[in-house]
Design a protein around this motif. Structure first.
Motif, PDB file in Angstrom:
ATOM      1  N   GLN A 239      27.663  -5.146  82.876  1.00 34.43           N
ATOM      2  CA  GLN A 239      28.250  -4.552  84.093  1.00 34.43           C
ATOM      3  C   GLN A 239      28.988  -3.255  83.804  1.00 34.43           C
ATOM      4  N   GLU A 240      29.070  -2.844  82.528  1.00 32.67           N
ATOM      5  CA  GLU A 240      29.775  -1.584  82.237  1.00 32.67           C
ATOM      6  C   GLU A 240      28.866  -0.536  81.590  1.00 32.67           C
ATOM      7  N   ASP A 241      28.249  -0.890  80.482  1.00 35.39           N
ATOM      8  CA  ASP A 241      27.408   0.098  79.803  1.00 35.39           C
ATOM      9  C   ASP A 241      25.975  -0.405  79.727  1.00 35.39           C
ATOM     10  N   MET A 242      25.292  -0.240  80.835  1.00 38.40           N
ATOM     11  CA  MET A 242      23.958  -0.795  81.027  1.00 38.40           C
ATOM     12  C   MET A 242      22.879   0.174  80.574  1.00 38.40           C
TER      13      MET A 242
ATOM     14  N   ASP B 259      26.304   4.738  82.514  1.00 31.74           N
ATOM     15  CA  ASP B 259      27.288   3.915  81.816  1.00 31.74           C
ATOM     16  C   ASP B 259      28.581   3.845  82.653  1.00 31.74           C
ATOM     17  N   ASP B 260      29.734   4.092  82.040  1.00 31.43           N
ATOM     18  CA  ASP B 260      30.965   3.664  82.711  1.00 31.43           C
ATOM     19  C   ASP B 260      31.384   4.405  83.978  1.00 31.43           C
ATOM     20  N   TRP B 261      31.129   5.695  84.073  1.00 27.53           N
ATOM     21  CA  TRP B 261      31.794   6.451  85.144  1.00 27.53           C
ATOM     22  C   TRP B 261      30.996   6.572  86.422  1.00 27.53           C
ATOM     23  N   PHE B 262      29.726   6.850  86.277  1.00 26.39           N
ATOM     24  CA  PHE B 262      28.867   6.992  87.454  1.00 26.39           C
ATOM     25  C   PHE B 262      27.557   6.265  87.166  1.00 26.39           C
TER      26      PHE B 262
ATOM     27  N   ALA C 203      40.881   2.132  87.012  1.00 29.34           N
ATOM     28  CA  ALA C 203      42.120   1.559  86.463  1.00 29.34           C
ATOM     29  C   ALA C 203      42.179   1.746  84.947  1.00 29.34           C
ATOM     30  N   TRP C 204      41.016   1.729  84.296  1.00 28.05           N
ATOM     31  CA  TRP C 204      40.962   1.911  82.847  1.00 28.05           C
ATOM     32  C   TRP C 204      41.682   3.194  82.441  1.00 28.05           C
ATOM     33  N   LEU C 205      41.479   4.236  83.256  1.00 25.70           N
ATOM     34  CA  LEU C 205      42.080   5.534  82.916  1.00 25.70           C
ATOM     35  C   LEU C 205      43.594   5.489  82.913  1.00 25.70           C
TER      36      LEU C 205
ATOM     37  N   ARG D 106      26.724 -10.337  79.512  1.00 25.51           N
ATOM     38  CA  ARG D 106      27.568  -9.358  80.196  1.00 25.51           C
ATOM     39  C   ARG D 106      28.123  -8.398  79.135  1.00 25.51           C
ATOM     40  N   HIS D 107      28.953  -7.474  79.588  1.00 27.87           N
ATOM     41  CA  HIS D 107      29.473  -6.447  78.695  1.00 27.87           C
ATOM     42  C   HIS D 107      30.273  -7.065  77.546  1.00 27.87           C
ATOM     43  N   SER D 108      29.921  -6.677  76.336  1.00 25.42           N
ATOM     44  CA  SER D 108      30.639  -7.100  75.118  1.00 25.42           C
ATOM     45  C   SER D 108      30.645  -8.615  74.902  1.00 25.42           C
TER      46      SER D 108
ATOM     47  N   VAL E 118      39.443  11.504  75.883  1.00 29.86           N
ATOM     48  CA  VAL E 118      38.551  10.415  76.290  1.00 29.86           C
ATOM     49  C   VAL E 118      37.135  10.703  75.787  1.00 29.86           C
ATOM     50  N   THR E 119      36.566   9.739  75.104  1.00 27.22           N
ATOM     51  CA  THR E 119      35.228   9.877  74.492  1.00 27.22           C
ATOM     52  C   THR E 119      35.014  11.338  74.018  1.00 27.22           C
ATOM     53  N   ARG E 120      35.930  11.744  73.170  1.00 23.93           N
ATOM     54  CA  ARG E 120      35.964  13.127  72.649  1.00 23.93           C
ATOM     55  C   ARG E 120      34.555  13.636  72.313  1.00 23.93           C
TER      56      ARG E 120
ATOM     57  N   PRO F 221      39.708   2.547  70.267  1.00 28.70           N
ATOM     58  CA  PRO F 221      40.820   3.071  71.068  1.00 28.70           C
ATOM     59  C   PRO F 221      41.716   1.931  71.552  1.00 28.70           C
ATOM     60  N   TYR F 222      41.427   0.700  71.113  1.00 29.74           N
ATOM     61  CA  TYR F 222      42.074  -0.485  71.695  1.00 29.74           C
ATOM     62  C   TYR F 222      43.011  -1.204  70.725  1.00 29.74           C
ATOM     63  N   ASP F 223      43.704  -0.474  69.897  1.00 32.35           N
ATOM     64  CA  ASP F 223      44.771  -1.032  69.075  1.00 32.35           C
ATOM     65  C   ASP F 223      44.238  -1.795  67.855  1.00 32.35           C
TER      66      ASP F 223
ATOM     67  N   SER G  43      31.588  -2.500  69.967  1.00 34.25           N
ATOM     68  CA  SER G  43      31.005  -2.581  71.308  1.00 34.25           C
ATOM     69  C   SER G  43      31.719  -1.638  72.266  1.00 34.25           C
ATOM     70  N   SER G  44      30.925  -1.069  73.167  1.00 32.91           N
ATOM     71  CA  SER G  44      31.430  -0.238  74.248  1.00 32.91           C
ATOM     72  C   SER G  44      32.036   1.058  73.714  1.00 32.91           C
ATOM     73  N   TYR G  45      33.336   1.289  73.920  1.00 31.44           N
ATOM     74  CA  TYR G  45      33.933   2.507  73.360  1.00 31.44           C
ATOM     75  C   TYR G  45      33.788   2.473  71.845  1.00 31.44           C
ATOM     76  N   GLU G  46      33.976   1.291  71.283  1.00 34.60           N
ATOM     77  CA  GLU G  46      33.823   1.165  69.820  1.00 34.60           C
ATOM     78  C   GLU G  46      32.354   1.390  69.424  1.00 34.60           C
TER      79      GLU G  46
ATOM     80  N   PRO H 222      26.964   0.630  73.610  1.00 37.91           N
ATOM     81  CA  PRO H 222      27.750   1.856  73.451  1.00 37.91           C
ATOM     82  C   PRO H 222      27.762   2.682  74.732  1.00 37.91           C
ATOM     83  N   MET H 223      28.840   3.391  74.961  1.00 37.53           N
ATOM     84  CA  MET H 223      28.902   4.371  76.038  1.00 37.53           C
ATOM     85  C   MET H 223      28.129   5.591  75.560  1.00 37.53           C
ATOM     86  N   ILE H 224      27.029   5.901  76.200  1.00 34.51           N
ATOM     87  CA  ILE H 224      26.163   6.992  75.735  1.00 34.51           C
ATOM     88  C   ILE H 224      26.130   8.127  76.763  1.00 34.51           C
TER      89      ILE H 224
HETATM   90  N1  PG9 Z   1      33.326   0.112  79.035  1.00 33.84           N
HETATM   91  C1  PG9 Z   1      34.604   0.525  78.466  1.00 33.84           C
HETATM   92  C2  PG9 Z   1      34.670   2.033  78.316  1.00 33.84           C
HETATM   93  C3  PG9 Z   1      33.959   2.719  77.349  1.00 33.84           C
HETATM   94  C4  PG9 Z   1      34.062   4.108  77.312  1.00 33.84           C
HETATM   95  C5  PG9 Z   1      34.825   4.787  78.237  1.00 33.84           C
HETATM   96  C6  PG9 Z   1      35.495   4.072  79.188  1.00 33.84           C
HETATM   97  C7  PG9 Z   1      35.435   2.713  79.251  1.00 33.84           C
HETATM   98  C8  PG9 Z   1      34.863  -0.293  77.226  1.00 33.84           C
HETATM   99  O1  PG9 Z   1      34.672  -1.499  77.341  1.00 33.84           O
HETATM  100  O2  PG9 Z   1      35.310   0.162  76.189  1.00 33.84           O
END
Ligand code: PG9
Length: 632
Positions: free
Chosen positions: A299-302, A198-201, A212-214, A329-331, A120-122, A70-72, A164-167, A190-192
């Motif tokens: 620190q993001e997807d633990m 993982d990322d939200w809660f 802010a990511w949103l 750390r993350h990624s 988002v994470t369809r 999702p990151y270009d 990594s992460s969203y990827e 990975p965000m599972i």
């Molecule tokens: N941790 C980030 C993320 C993944 C999925 C949803 C929202 C944020 C990332 O680094 O991609």
């Protein structure tokens, strides 16, 4: 002294007619050693996805490495502008370039160059996704197109996915119904499960750090900017506004559909359960050889990688699923892995992962390279500073492991030990007006400390009246822990809701002659937060009965560590971790996102010790010598 310059005529020093920008400027062209193709790959619903394919010149019969992002994709595939493929692609791709792989990056639907709608994470097709497409079908259709010789004549028809992460999430999704040409997969952090850890809660506590990511990601189709936050100290910014919902109103996030969905689903209801990928993977276990990678201080997807690996292992998928956890750390896996915060590792551990674990697997399955071996779990030993290669894992757990978990009890007078303590309790006042900061203030989410915060010295909060600390005497023998600790806290509060943060800490010896500032360092090796309203059910929160002892039992992040002689083990308990996590009003309200300023109230929290309410952390203590389960 400057060299004497020959006198110049005034015509030489005056700018030319037309100024300094010539009508035409043609940099010298150098021959690239690769070609970069940008194609639109059609999906089954007709939507076309923007895909960058980078192929070395003169390559034939080459395997493909695919990342769906999702990151270009365009900029992911461009580290520098260069005629060399090695310099053009990211650092983590260097091994693939040297190995003659074709590298493919694709924008997922709705982002950057791709057509279609972004979600988002369809989630997978079903109740949470009423369309006929998801990341399972999009990965399938993309691979189908890539392995067609008419589209990519240089390919050998075999594909590996990595990211990594969203990827990493998109890699995991592809595994739910893998294309037959998908031969290997490496979901990295990975965000599972966005609710559990993982990322939200984390266990229901909302992570303000990610809001802010949103804005950047869903406010715009291409690269977005994040709404301004106001003052420098995010501790003040978020404290003054009140709830996360009030912040979203102020900053514009309330306009964003994903924010609205999150606000409508604060609990672990069907929305979150239906997209928990560990459950989906266990229901559709694949045969694709997979390395699940995660940082021990991510620190993001633990939560995701290890949980997915465990879910597949429970389904008997042990021979083709491997777990790797490094001191990252993350990624960080895509960068250099020599250090984290003040901690130095033995060499570039990230490169070791890439070159010694990932590449051999890719080479074996995609190029018929030499036999590939990886033990069930490869986990960095963060106490002894080396990799441990385990033929089985975890070594200690609640049920079915070589060792049971061993409770280390919170004792009187701040003691901590394997013997139960006499009955008693320790009280503190948790005041939402003065929450415990997750880093020394001022805390700005962009101040460069986010990536390392999980290894930050906990002396920053030790001694605060609302942080209680329990500590063993100086260890005379090493204590080895390998598995996931479980916090088991008995507590009462004068409030009707509340959070519990539990940290397992390695306290370094007071003196360190080589690096004096490390003397007495309090290194958290595992910590997490739990929202008290979910103590009986994640799906149906209930008020905490004020003044009645309740049990808060939750799993902490995985460790593979040795507390060395001369160190101490410490446990800290507190009720906030701010502004990383939103504050609990401590008065039960139906939806904390929508709490009013007047809902935030002080509460006296008492952590119980001993007897029937023996608060403890169940540690995965194992014998120090684990040579019997180490891979050769
Ligand atoms: N941790 C980030 C993320 C993944 C999925 C949803 C929202 C944020 C990332 O680094 O991609």
């Amino acid at each position: 002294a400057p060299a004497q310059q020959a006198p110049t005529k005034s015509a030489d020093v005056a700018p030319p007619v037309g100024g300094d920008i010539p009508a035409k400027f043609t940099p010298p062209s150098t021959a690239n050693d690769y070609t970069r193709r940008e194609v639109m790959i059609p999906m089954r619903d007709g939507t076309k996805l923007f895909t960058v394919i980078v192929v070395a010149k003169n390559v034939q019969n080459a395997p493909i490495v695919l990342t769906r992002t999702p990151y270009d994709a365009g900029s992911r595939a461009k580290r520098t502008t260069s005629s060399s493929m090695l310099s053009t692609l990211p650092l983590a791709d260097e091994m693939f370039v040297r190995g003659g792989y074709i590298r493919v990056y694709q924008d997922i639907r709705g982002k950057y160059g791709s057509e279609g709608e972004y979600v988002v994470t369809r989630p997978v097709i079903g109740p949470l996704n009423k369309t006929k497409v998801d990341h399972v079908t999009d990965a399938y259709d993309t691979i189908d197109w890539l392995v067609n010789k008419a589209n990519l004549p240089e390919s050998n028809g075999r594909v590996g996915m990595i990211g990594s992460s969203y990827e990493g999430f998109t890699v995991a999704m592809a595994l739910l119904n893998p294309h037959p040409a998908l031969k290997v997969a490496v979901p990295e952090s990975p965000m599972i499960d966005g609710w559990m850890g993982d990322d939200w809660f984390h266990y229901g506590a909302f992570r303000l750090a990610n809001i802010a990511w949103l804005g950047g990601q869903t406010g715009y189709k291409a690269k977005g900017s994040v709404p301004p936050t106001g003052g420098y100290d995010d501790y003040d910014n978020f404290r003054e506004i009140g709830s996360a919902g009030a912040w979203a109103d102020k900053s514009g996030y309330s306009q964003l559909p994903y924010w609205q969905r999150m606000v409508s689903h604060p609990a672990y209801d069907e929305f979150w359960q239906g997209q928990a990928l560990d459950r989906l993977l266990a229901a559709n276990p694949s045969n694709v050889p997979t390395i699940w990678e995660q940082g021990l201080w991510d620190q993001e997807d633990m939560y995701g990688a290890i949980t997915a690996w465990e879910a597949l292992a429970a389904k008997g998928k042990t021979g083709n699923n491997f777990l790797v956890m490094g001191p990252w750390r993350h990624s960080q896996i895509n960068r250099e892995g020599r250090s984290l915060g003040p901690f130095q590792w033995r060499g570039d551990t990230a490169e070791q992962f890439r070159e010694e674990m990932v590449l051999p697997m890719f080479d074996h399955y995609l190029k018929d390279g030499p036999a590939f071996t990886l033990p069930a779990a490869t986990i960095y030993n963060t106490g002894e500073n080396h990799w441990d290669r385990f033929t089985q894992w975890p070594l200690a757990c609640e049920k079915g492991c070589p060792s049971p978990l061993k409770p280390i009890y919170l004792q009187s007078a701040g003691g901590l030990g394997f013997d139960p303590s006499g009955a008693g309790g320790d009280s503190y006042v948790s005041d939402p007006a003065k929450p415990v900061p997750h880093l020394p203030r001022p805390v700005n989410f962009n101040d460069g400390r986010w990536g390392d915060w999980l290894v930050s010295d906990q002396r920053g909060v030790d001694g605060r009246p609302d942080v209680i600390t329990y500590e063993t005497p100086v260890l005379t023998q090493a204590v080895r822990v390998s598995g996931a600790p479980i916090a088991d806290i008995y507590a009462k509060t004068t409030g009707t809701d509340g959070d519990f943060v539990v940290k397992v800490i390695d306290v370094y010896p007071d003196e360190n002659a080589t690096d004096p500032k490390m003397g007495g360092y309090q290194l958290p090796i595992s910590l997490d937060i739990f929202r008290g309203r979910y103590r009986d059910s994640f799906a149906r929160p209930t008020a905490i009965p004020a003044g009645k002892v309740q049990r808060y039992k939750f799993r902490l992040p995985t460790v593979n560590h040795v507390f060395k002689p001369g160190h101490r083990i410490m446990v800290q308990v507190q009720s906030s971790l701010f502004p990383l996590y939103d504050r609990n009003p401590q008065k039960f309200v139906p939806n904390i996102f929508l709490a009013k300023k007047t809902d935030y109230t002080k509460a006296t929290v008492t952590i119980e010790r001993g007897g029937a309410n023996a608060s403890a952390v169940w540690l995965p203590v194992v014998p120090v010598d684990q040579s019997a389960v180490m891979a050769k």
